[in-house]
Design an enzyme around this catalytic site. Structure first.
Site, mmCIF file in Angstrom:
data_model
loop_
_atom_site.group_PDB
_atom_site.id
_atom_site.type_symbol
_atom_site.label_atom_id
_atom_site.label_comp_id
_atom_site.label_asym_id
_atom_site.label_seq_id
_atom_site.Cartn_x
_atom_site.Cartn_y
_atom_site.Cartn_z
ATOM 1 N N HIS A 1 19.635 3.846 53.650
ATOM 2 C CA HIS A 1 19.003 4.259 54.898
ATOM 3 C C HIS A 1 19.928 4.908 55.931
ATOM 4 O O HIS A 1 19.440 5.495 56.896
ATOM 5 C CB HIS A 1 18.316 3.037 55.521
ATOM 6 N N TYR A 27 17.784 -3.159 53.852
ATOM 7 C CA TYR A 27 18.141 -1.744 53.951
ATOM 8 C C TYR A 27 19.635 -1.615 54.240
ATOM 9 O O TYR A 27 20.205 -2.439 54.952
ATOM 10 C CB TYR A 27 17.395 -1.063 55.107
ATOM 11 N N ARG A 76 10.703 -0.262 65.244
ATOM 12 C CA ARG A 76 10.081 -1.275 64.394
ATOM 13 C C ARG A 76 10.802 -2.605 64.576
ATOM 14 O O ARG A 76 12.023 -2.649 64.587
ATOM 15 C CB ARG A 76 10.142 -0.888 62.905
ATOM 16 N N ARG A 124 18.594 10.312 49.683
ATOM 17 C CA ARG A 124 17.839 9.337 48.897
ATOM 18 C C ARG A 124 16.506 9.899 48.413
ATOM 19 O O ARG A 124 16.123 9.719 47.272
ATOM 20 C CB ARG A 124 17.576 8.093 49.746
ATOM 21 N N HIS A 148 12.416 7.793 68.168
ATOM 22 C CA HIS A 148 12.847 7.181 66.907
ATOM 23 C C HIS A 148 14.299 6.708 66.990
ATOM 24 O O HIS A 148 14.834 6.179 66.018
ATOM 25 C CB HIS A 148 12.682 8.222 65.782
#
Length: 699
Positions: free
Chosen positions: A592, A471, A378, A564, A438
């Site tokens: 994160h 984050y 991202r 989380r 990822h």
């Protein structure tokens, strides 16, 4: 074995609902500024929307195609999971409505007012009517629904005003329905004139003047609705022919989201039985999938409210300003020279991302640098990183970017960036057909005195300059040749489609991540009560990991899980998870990092990386996790973990039934995120003074 794990496990969807309920708790916390509390209501709502689009959508697919399929953790079929979800979602809607109404009431005395038509002053009514006629009515596209005007397609998460219509002509009564899309290109709210921040939502304005919109008809049962559609494109939809450009395939897949099955209908007012039956028939849903809400269905506007306030007033309603700070571990000058001397760790958002960006910019122009390779999942809409990568390619460096086009809801952004990188001369490759890439790894290869050397960056979060300020994440930059050689091997394997590469230091999913973590757990299990495991992640669903943690607990190992979101293992279950504690932290920043810690003191072994202990991460994604080889940075991360485990303000402790409860009040309050912000704002320490994390670690 499946029945045994159900003794100490919970369903992932129900765990997620409890996590989102925890988000709503932040909206109720009176220590949080009022507009920030309103933002948490919006975050809760956005989370809920995505949950229905993705998880509930997937469950409907499973329920229709594999009725016997059971969740291994809870033993529930997909249909039974859906029943439980609807059962637990309804009270959350009521709680959210109550919290929103409470915040709205507290904001009113300060002149920050979201209003209904009946609450408007006379002059405001005139203003709204004028704005409707001049600015809104010309943009509306109303439609009646009858034999000649079929029911239209309703777009996912867009608002529609609806009503029953009646016309009497020639003594005969004609009954039908009308529908008006709320234009997406019109502002969600209409601000009213005056010094106070008074506003009304556009859908309420349209509802008020439906008689004008449907002028020949008598209007009744005015309402507004919003549909949520299944947005989980199936693996079959994501598959592609190897000869076809992957970008073209993704462009074909994206529009499907707009037309997929409805999984939820939200209404502002209670539907009359005939209207309810009408929508159930049209959308092929049942009444349990209809949820009434007394608050706005779209809350994007709340993030801009504070900008409308005067500066002095704004301070009262939002968090004190905080900007990522220059890292105290980084000196001015060449990043490559610093990293060659010593590993550097950045802790976002407390540390600025600037040193990493400076590293890439430096590498783009350094004549000794030959290649830059990076994985991208991202990116921000505006990305300096892309500018520097393009500059490197234009300067003759070999730049390879491995872009994952299936980053959910960021697909189009990634397609656009891939085209920009290719235009600049970068080599762009994509993820695998059945495995999302990822990982967050960047490798710089350069020549130094005739030798090929590496600088490797490995992080827990995306290369997104916007989220790096929102984050919490870790970013390691190292010149360790062992990590560098593994990094080079990783990119070679990605380019040749080899997922089963052999690595000495890096833990690479889908084949070399989970097993290595399980092996580390086994080492702690052998120590019995002297064993120590701390794992921080976003979610925990992997069954093998849960079984190993249960085994560790039975062996007496002390286990702390900082999770989380979803956590499918239940702590404190007698005879199974007595020695496991689960803590969830929800605060100003989104937690994160993925950190895996084994052992204590000088023997502590720590790994950081991109992968959670979720089945999708361990088995269906390419993830990279890196050992922390530098002793001082191990102590640094160990200090971070100790602060988080000491949190008694934003932390919640999971109970044996899966609920999350606040820690007992203590004399000393520890808000871990506030601790990290305060430390980041401190002046650069004198050389003789130990850094704060080392002082904390030594306690």
């Amino acid at each position: 074995m499946a029945e045994e794990i159900q003794l100490y496990a919970q369903n992932r969807e129900l765990s997620w609902l409890r996590f989102n309920q925890r988000v709503l708790e932040e909206a109720k916390d009176t220590r949080v500024p009022l507009l920030e509390r309103l933002k948490f209501v919006a975050i809760f709502t956005s989370n809920f929307d995505e949950f229905f689009m993705i998880r509930v959508g997937s469950l409907f697919d499973v329920a229709q195609t594999d009725k016997k399929n059971r969740d291994i953790r809870s033993g529930l079929t997909a249909s039974q999971q859906l029943e439980r979800i609807f059962e637990e979602a309804a009270p959350l809607y009521k709680e959210r409505d109550r919290v929103y109404a409470e915040i709205k009431k507290e904001l009113n005395p300060f002149g920050i007012c979201g209003l209904d038509i009946k609450e408007l002053k006379q002059q405001e009514r005139k203003y709204v009517k004028k704005q409707f006629k001049e600015q809104i009515l010309p943009l509306l596209s109303p439609q009646i629904i009858d034999a000649n005007h079929p029911f239209p397609h309703l777009v996912n998460k867009e608002l529609y005003v609806i009503a029953s219509l009646k016309m009497t002509k020639g003594g005969k009564e004609k009954l039908l329905k009308g529908i008006v899309p709320v234009p997406a290109f019109v502002s969600e709210i209409l601000y009213l004139p005056g010094q106070d921040l008074r506003y009304i939502r556009v859908e309420k304005v349209i509802m008020e003047y439906l008689d004008t919109v449907f002028e020949p008809y008598e209007v009744s049962e005015a309402n507004y609705i919003c549909v949520t559609r299944n947005a989980d494109i199936s693996p079959e939809d994501e598959a592609m022919d190897v000869t076809e450009d992957f970008r073209k395939q993704m462009r074909k897949a994206l529009p499907k989201r707009k037309r997929m099955a409805v999984v939820r209908l939200e209404t502002a007012e209670k539907l009359q039985p005939e209207m309810e039956q009408f929508f159930c028939q049209k959308f092929k849903i049942t009444p349990r999938q209809i949820f009434r809400t007394k608050m706005p269905m779209k809350l994007d506007y709340v993030f801009a409210l504070s900008e409308k306030l005067p500066e002095e007033m704004r301070k009262t309603f939002v968090y004190p300003p905080f900007s990522p700070q220059p890292s105290k571990q980084v000196e001015p000058g060449s990043m490559m020279c610093q990293i060659r001397k010593k590993d550097v760790l950045l802790f976002y958002p407390y540390d600025s991302m600037e040193p990493f960006l400076r590293l890439i910019k430096e590498a783009a122009y350094d004549p000794s640098v030959m290649t830059i390779k990076i994985t991208i999942y991202r990116l921000a809409k505006k990305a300096k990183l892309v500018e520097y990568l393009c500059a490197a390619a234009e300067n003759g460096k070999e730049v390879t970017t491995l872009i994952e086009l299936r980053a959910r809801f960021d697909e189009q952004n990634n397609i656009d960036w891939s085209e920009r990188l290719e235009e600049a001369g970068c080599r762009v490759i994509y993820g695998f057909e059945d495995f999302k890439v990822h990982s967050k790894i960047c490798l710089i290869t350069y020549r130094n005195k005739g030798e090929i050397q590496y600088i490797t960056q490995i992080g827990t979060g995306n290369y997104n300059e916007k989220t790096a300020a929102m984050y919490t994440d870790l970013s390691l930059m190292t010149a360790d040749s062992r990590i560098g050689r593994d990094g080079a091997e990783f990119f070679n394997n990605m380019a040749t489609g080899n997922l089963k590469g052999d690595y000495r230091e890096l833990l690479v999913a889908p084949f070399g991540f989970k097993n290595r973590i399980l092996d580390e757990m086994d080492r702690e299990i052998e120590k019995g009560s002297r064993g120590r495991i701390i794992m921080k992640m976003n979610s925990l669903t992997d069954v093998d990991c849960m079984k190993k943690l249960e085994k560790a607990s039975r062996a007496g190992v002390s286990v702390d899980l900082l999770v989380r979101g979803i956590c499918c293992i239940l702590p404190g279950v007698p005879g199974h998870t007595d020695n496991i504690r689960v803590t969830s932290i929800v605060g100003r920043f989104l937690e994160h990092p993925r950190i895996y810690s084994f052992g204590e003191g000088d023997c502590q072994r720590i790994y950081i990386g991109s992968g959670d202990m979720m089945t999708r991460n361990t088995q269906k994604r390419v993830e990279v996790t890196c050992p922390i080889l530098d002793q001082e940075i191990r102590q640094q991360i160990g200090g971070y973990l100790k602060v988080m485990l000491s949190d008694n303000v934003k932390a919640r402790v999971m109970q044996m039934d899966g609920s999350l409860k606040k820690k007992q009040e203590a004399a000393a309050l520890v808000d871990s995120q506030q601790v990290f912000m305060d430390r980041a704002m401190e002046e650069r320490p004198q050389k003789k003074k130990l850094p704060w994390w080392k002082r904390f670690w030594k306690r």
